[in-house]
Motif scaffolding. Structure first.
Motif, PDB file in Angstrom:
ATOM      1  N   TYR A   1       0.618  -1.404  -0.167  1.00  0.00           N
ATOM      2  CA  TYR A   1      -0.001  -0.164   0.036  1.00  0.00           C
ATOM      3  C   TYR A   1       0.635   1.232  -0.241  1.00  0.00           C
ATOM      4  CZ  TYR A   1      -3.982  -3.144   0.892  1.00  0.00           C
ATOM      5  OH  TYR A   1      -4.840  -4.079   0.656  1.00  0.00           O
TER       6      TYR A   1
ATOM      7  N   PHE B   1      -8.144   0.068  -1.774  1.00  0.00           N
ATOM      8  CA  PHE B   1      -6.928   0.681  -1.064  1.00  0.00           C
ATOM      9  C   PHE B   1      -7.481   0.859   0.415  1.00  0.00           C
ATOM     10  CE2 PHE B   1      -5.006   3.172  -4.820  1.00  0.00           C
ATOM     11  CZ  PHE B   1      -3.779   2.289  -4.498  1.00  0.00           C
TER      12      PHE B   1
ATOM     13  N   GLY C   1      -5.218  -0.599   3.413  1.00  0.00           N
ATOM     14  CA  GLY C   1      -3.914   0.369   3.860  1.00  0.00           C
ATOM     15  C   GLY C   1      -4.445   1.442   4.245  1.00  0.00           C
TER      16      GLY C   1
END
Length: 409
Positions: A232, A313, A316
């Motif tokens: 990430y 995402f 992260g």
């Protein structure tokens, strides 16, 4: 004369098929709703309603695990309400199997194949929203059973999934893609009474965000990415270095790279146009530092699935925000979202005096100078200009971060 009873799922299951013909049992709760049962033992729901001088018979769907009594009552109330208000999009029941709609996921895939892939500029976004939002909500439902109240709830669930960070634009996009799907379905199937999105409540879209990271925030962000590491942290850095969209970075494949050129195929980008991005040495070094798993085609593969990429995402993001707060003396960086990185890149290029047409070419953003008829006649690819712009932005980033190496350790 059909029986009128207070239907329950238990009563419906206990119905015995007739020796010949068909029997009907009328629901005492919803006027006009009835269960039909023939010799085959198959049970289905229908509505009988007088409209003017004619009797309308409207098929609702077959009784089964995916469509029970509660679903039938909910749909029947919507249909009856429409008929009472003079809305008559319904046709008499059709018996040919090819005209009966079915499972949402199957028809969604048919829609993608026939109407979206290779034909719509927004094909990638439609598929992405389908996987993230639409299919999880409706995958195994019968398309003809989904009601406008359910669409309203679906939209609100997306918008208010995190009460502290509402996402009305994601909700609106999901709503629009779902409505377009039903618009495609309706002419093909007689047992879909109406587009359930038609009178569903839409999310209110507020003022467009203007948030960009300040120079001190960029430094904090960069070093927070160092702390959380691969995958990430690396992916977040690439967003800030290239200005590309989240899905475009996260779903990148090694085969898209040749020399210093990154070619994003049209089916992977929002506007459907192949996008060629010349990469400065700092970005090439960043990609070069990424560990390549044996047999993997994706740059950010899922563990155990080398040909599938990370799909979000979000996992992260919490670690990123936590690391940024620690580097900021324990104080949270307020009102920051990952998509703000793309706006930060655009603003940084403005700061460098890069022409807006070049900035839009870097971001692959079609608006303003590249919209409408201009995009038809303006075929210059801005390859050299994009290379210079990204190199200049990389130098500015290196100065902001303060290590002169664009954050490389």
């Amino acid at each position: 004369m059909p029986n009128i009873v207070r239907l329950t799922d238990a009563k419906i299951k206990s119905l015995t098929p007739p020796q010949s013909g068909r029997i009907e049992v009328v629901d005492a709760i919803v006027p006009g709703l009835r269960v039909r049962l023939g010799r085959s033992g198959k049970k289905s729901f229908a509505i009988r309603k007088r409209v003017g001088s004619k009797i309308k018979n409207i098929s609702i769907g077959r009784y089964g695990p995916n469509f029970g009594l509660a679903d039938a009552r909910k749909k029947a109330r919507v249909i009856l309400s429409d008929l009472e208000n003079g809305i008559m999009p319904y046709k008499p029941e059709k018996r040919s199997p090819q005209m009966q709609a079915g499972r949402f996921a199957d028809l969604w895939e048919r829609y993608l194949e026939r109407e979206v892939r290779g034909q719509k500029r927004s094909a990638y976004e439609i598929e992405r929203y389908g996987e993230l939002h639409i299919l999880p909500a409706f995958r195994d439902r019968l398309v003809q059973t989904i009601t406008r109240s359910e669409v309203t709830q679906f939209v609100e669930n997306i918008q208010w999934r995190d009460p502290d960070k509402p996402t009305p634009r994601a909700a609106m996009s999901s709503f629009q893609f779902l409505s377009a799907f039903y618009t495609w379905l309706l002419p093909q199937f007689d047992n879909i009474p109406a587009n359930p999105c038609r009178d569903a409540r839409k999310p209110k879209i507020g003022k467009a965000r203007e948030r960009v990271l300040s120079d001190p925030e960029i430094r904090i962000f960069w070093h927070a990415c160092d702390q959380i590491g691969f995958p990430y942290g690396t992916a977040y850095k690439l967003l800030l270095m290239t200005g590309q969209r989240r899905g475009e970075v996260l779903d990148a494949s090694w085969q898209e790279f040749s020399g210093d050129l990154w070619t994003l195929p049209g089916e992977r980008v929002k506007n459907g146009r192949t996008h060629v991005l010349p990469l400065p040495s700092s970005v090439m070094d960043m990609f070069g530092s990424i560990p390549c798993k044996e047999g993997a085609t994706k740059i950010f593969p899922i563990g155990g699935h080398p040909h599938k990429s990370l799909n979000s995402f979000n996992k992260g993001a919490a670690n990123l925000h936590r690391a940024m707060a620690e580097l900021n003396g324990g104080v949270k960086i307020e009102n920051f979202r990952i998509h703000d990185l793309r706006r930060t890149v655009a603003t940084g290029m403005q700061r460098l005096g890069i022409p807006i047409a070049v900035t839009e070419a870097v971001l692959n953003h079609v608006s303003g100078s590249m919209a409408g008829i201009a995009s038809v006649y303006q075929r210059h690819d801005y390859l050299n200009e994009k290379r210079d712009a990204l190199a200049a932005w990389g130098e500015l980033l290196a100065n902001i971060i303060g290590d002169g190496e664009n954050g490389q350790n």
